[in-house]
Design an enzyme around this catalytic site. Structure first.
Site, PDB file in Angstrom:
ATOM      1  N   PRO A  43       0.707  -1.118   0.156  1.00 57.52           N
ATOM      2  CA  PRO A  43      -0.351   0.046   0.062  1.00 57.52           C
ATOM      3  C   PRO A  43       0.815   1.363  -0.360  1.00 57.52           C
ATOM      4  CG  PRO A  43      -0.144  -1.398   2.282  1.00 57.52           C
ATOM      5  CD  PRO A  43       0.325  -2.107   1.016  1.00 57.52           C
ATOM      6  N   ASN A  44       0.403   2.086  -0.408  1.00 58.22           N
ATOM      7  CA  ASN A  44       0.647   3.847  -0.295  1.00 58.22           C
ATOM      8  C   ASN A  44       1.894   3.706  -2.144  1.00 58.22           C
ATOM      9  OD1 ASN A  44      -0.962   4.795   1.295  1.00 58.22           O
ATOM     10  ND2 ASN A  44      -0.191   3.811   2.238  1.00 58.22           N
ATOM     11  N   ARG A  51       4.667  10.931  -2.494  1.00 63.03           N
ATOM     12  CA  ARG A  51       5.076  10.703  -0.807  1.00 63.03           C
ATOM     13  C   ARG A  51       6.041  10.737  -0.073  1.00 63.03           C
ATOM     14  NH1 ARG A  51       4.277   3.672   0.826  1.00 63.03           N
ATOM     15  NH2 ARG A  51       4.261   4.994   3.403  1.00 63.03           N
ATOM     16  N   TYR A  56      11.498   8.678   0.790  1.00 63.98           N
ATOM     17  CA  TYR A  56      11.591   7.166  -0.002  1.00 63.98           C
ATOM     18  C   TYR A  56      12.146   7.542  -1.461  1.00 63.98           C
ATOM     19  CZ  TYR A  56       8.446   5.734   3.944  1.00 63.98           C
ATOM     20  OH  TYR A  56       7.082   4.849   4.678  1.00 63.98           O
ATOM     21  N   ASN A 110       7.775  -6.029  -1.576  1.00 64.68           N
ATOM     22  CA  ASN A 110       8.078  -4.421  -0.075  1.00 64.68           C
ATOM     23  C   ASN A 110       6.544  -4.852  -0.023  1.00 64.68           C
ATOM     24  OD1 ASN A 110       7.739  -2.277   1.420  1.00 64.68           O
ATOM     25  ND2 ASN A 110       9.148  -0.855  -0.094  1.00 64.68           N
ATOM     26  N   ALA A 113       3.403  -1.103   4.809  1.00 63.99           N
ATOM     27  CA  ALA A 113       2.660  -0.647   6.131  1.00 63.99           C
ATOM     28  C   ALA A 113       2.490  -2.405   6.854  1.00 63.99           C
ATOM     29  CB  ALA A 113       1.260  -0.137   6.391  1.00 63.99           C
ATOM     30  N   HIS A 116       4.677  -4.841   9.071  1.00 62.72           N
ATOM     31  CA  HIS A 116       4.515  -5.081  10.384  1.00 62.72           C
ATOM     32  C   HIS A 116       2.834  -5.159  11.085  1.00 62.72           C
ATOM     33  CE1 HIS A 116       7.292  -1.624   9.254  1.00 62.72           C
ATOM     34  NE2 HIS A 116       6.898  -1.374   8.259  1.00 62.72           N
ATOM     35  N   ASP A 123       1.452 -15.652   5.941  1.00 59.50           N
ATOM     36  CA  ASP A 123       1.005 -17.030   5.643  1.00 59.50           C
ATOM     37  C   ASP A 123       0.776 -17.246   4.191  1.00 59.50           C
ATOM     38  OD1 ASP A 123       0.629 -17.325   8.627  1.00 59.50           O
ATOM     39  OD2 ASP A 123      -1.410 -17.159   8.832  1.00 59.50           O
ATOM     40  N   GLU A 134      12.769  -9.410   0.586  1.00 56.44           N
ATOM     41  CA  GLU A 134      12.138  -8.307   1.163  1.00 56.44           C
ATOM     42  C   GLU A 134      12.851  -7.297   1.471  1.00 56.44           C
ATOM     43  OE1 GLU A 134      10.946  -8.864   5.307  1.00 56.44           O
ATOM     44  OE2 GLU A 134      10.915  -6.633   5.651  1.00 56.44           O
ATOM     45  N   HIS A 136      12.903  -2.648   2.084  1.00 53.94           N
ATOM     46  CA  HIS A 136      12.008  -1.520   1.779  1.00 53.94           C
ATOM     47  C   HIS A 136      13.077  -0.257   1.880  1.00 53.94           C
ATOM     48  CE1 HIS A 136       9.792  -3.816   4.614  1.00 53.94           C
ATOM     49  NE2 HIS A 136      10.573  -3.908   5.248  1.00 53.94           N
ATOM     50  N   LEU A 137      13.125   0.475   1.023  1.00 50.89           N
ATOM     51  CA  LEU A 137      13.124   1.421   0.475  1.00 50.89           C
ATOM     52  C   LEU A 137      13.917   2.604   1.502  1.00 50.89           C
ATOM     53  CD1 LEU A 137       9.928   2.483  -1.638  1.00 50.89           C
ATOM     54  CD2 LEU A 137      12.157   2.870  -2.559  1.00 50.89           C
ATOM     55  N   SER A 138      13.021   2.657   2.611  1.00 50.93           N
ATOM     56  CA  SER A 138      13.898   2.946   3.739  1.00 50.93           C
ATOM     57  C   SER A 138      14.563   2.318   4.228  1.00 50.93           C
ATOM     58  CB  SER A 138      12.748   4.308   4.832  1.00 50.93           C
ATOM     59  OG  SER A 138      11.766   3.117   4.820  1.00 50.93           O
ATOM     60  N   ARG A 143      13.619   3.846  12.346  1.00 56.85           N
ATOM     61  CA  ARG A 143      12.144   5.288  12.535  1.00 56.85           C
ATOM     62  C   ARG A 143      11.335   4.679  13.441  1.00 56.85           C
ATOM     63  NH1 ARG A 143       9.304   4.620   6.078  1.00 56.85           N
ATOM     64  NH2 ARG A 143       8.130   6.362   7.255  1.00 56.85           N
ATOM     65  N   ARG A 147       7.638   0.110  13.796  1.00 52.77           N
ATOM     66  CA  ARG A 147       8.779  -0.373  11.736  1.00 52.77           C
ATOM     67  C   ARG A 147       9.545  -1.395  11.779  1.00 52.77           C
ATOM     68  NH1 ARG A 147       5.939   2.685   8.589  1.00 52.77           N
ATOM     69  NH2 ARG A 147       5.401   5.184   9.407  1.00 52.77           N
TER      70      ARG A 147
HETATM   71  C1  DQA Z   1       8.448   1.155   3.202  1.00 54.18           C
HETATM   72  C2  DQA Z   1       8.268   1.002   4.974  1.00 54.18           C
HETATM   73  C3  DQA Z   1       7.026   0.976   5.506  1.00 54.18           C
HETATM   74  O1  DQA Z   1       7.451   1.272   7.013  1.00 54.18           O
HETATM   75  C4  DQA Z   1       6.670   1.780   5.045  1.00 54.18           C
HETATM   76  O2  DQA Z   1       4.979   1.954   6.073  1.00 54.18           O
HETATM   77  C5  DQA Z   1       6.018   1.895   3.316  1.00 54.18           C
HETATM   78  C6  DQA Z   1       7.246   1.846   3.042  1.00 54.18           C
HETATM   79  C7  DQA Z   1       9.463   1.225   2.708  1.00 54.18           C
HETATM   80  O3  DQA Z   1       9.686   0.905   2.050  1.00 54.18           O
HETATM   81  O4  DQA Z   1      10.751   2.074   3.069  1.00 54.18           O
HETATM   82  O5  DQA Z   1       4.971   1.862   3.147  1.00 54.18           O
HETATM   83  O6  DQA Z   1       8.041  -0.242   3.375  1.00 54.18           O
END
Ligand code: DQA
Length: 183
Positions: A43-44, A51, A56, A110, A113, A116, A123, A134, A136-138, A143, A147
């Site tokens: 999501p997002n 964003r 990011y 990725n 959210a 977490h 599953d 896995e 993650h950009l950040s 953080r 997270r």
């Molecule tokens: C994220 C880190 C997550 O905590 C966050 O909710 C995201 C992006 C990242 O790519 O850094 O939406 O997965």
């Protein structure tokens, strides 16, 4: 002379058939050798680029996908991209591997959210048994506390975080090495 002509025709036809079969066999072998990666974004992440760019980055998801596709082509790897803001749709996408007997050699995910929060997504990915990375950009560990925990990391081949869009590229490069060992 007539018999000779018919014989030559039959030989010609046989040669052509063998040639067609040979070309088909090579094609099947080539697709068998080609590895397939499913790249999932939660999501997002469709808003990447606009964003919170300080967290990011300024690169959009479409730009990331384009550059990843180029690199994947050079490795002879096929990539399918999927992003959704709906948890059930993400789970259904993962289930396709079993339900539609899809050839997926590795998943790069990725979960955003859902990293977490989502036991359901964990599953699903464990159910299909496809190895995954896995991303993650950040740097999620630098953080907020909530997270720091991931429902995926303990089952992932590896986790890449904090390197921005480069993380997807690093995951793909690792995948190429992983496939080399595999074959
Ligand atoms: C994220 C880190 C997550 O905590 C966050 O909710 C995201 C992006 C990242 O790519 O850094 O939406 O997965």
């Amino acid at each position: 002379l007539n018999i000779l002509c018919s014989l030559l025709e039959i030989i010609n036809w046989l040669l052509l058939t063998v040639q067609i079969l040979f070309v088909k066999m090579i094609r099947v072998r080539k697709t068998e050798l080609k590895k397939n990666i499913l790249i999932l974004n939660g999501p997002n992440l469709n808003l990447l680029g606009v964003r919170e760019p300080d967290l990011y980055g300024a690169t959009s998801l479409v730009q990331i996908e384009k550059s990843i596709k180029k690199i994947a082509d050079s490795y002879n790897i096929t990539c399918e991209f999927f992003q959704t803001n709906h948890e059930g749709l993400m789970i259904d996408k993962i289930h396709e591997i079993i339900l539609q007997d899809k050839l997926v050699d590795l998943i790069i995910i990725n979960p955003a959210a859902w990293t977490h929060t989502s036991v359901a997504l964990r599953d699903a990915i464990l159910a299909v048994k496809t190895p995954f990375i896995e991303v993650h950009l950040s740097n999620i560990h630098a953080r907020e506390d909530f997270r720091h925990h991931s429902y995926f990391s303990d089952k992932a081949l590896g986790v890449i975080c904090g390197f921005g869009a480069y993380g997807y590229q690093a995951a793909l490069q690792f995948a190429a090495e992983f496939f080399k060992k595999d074959s």
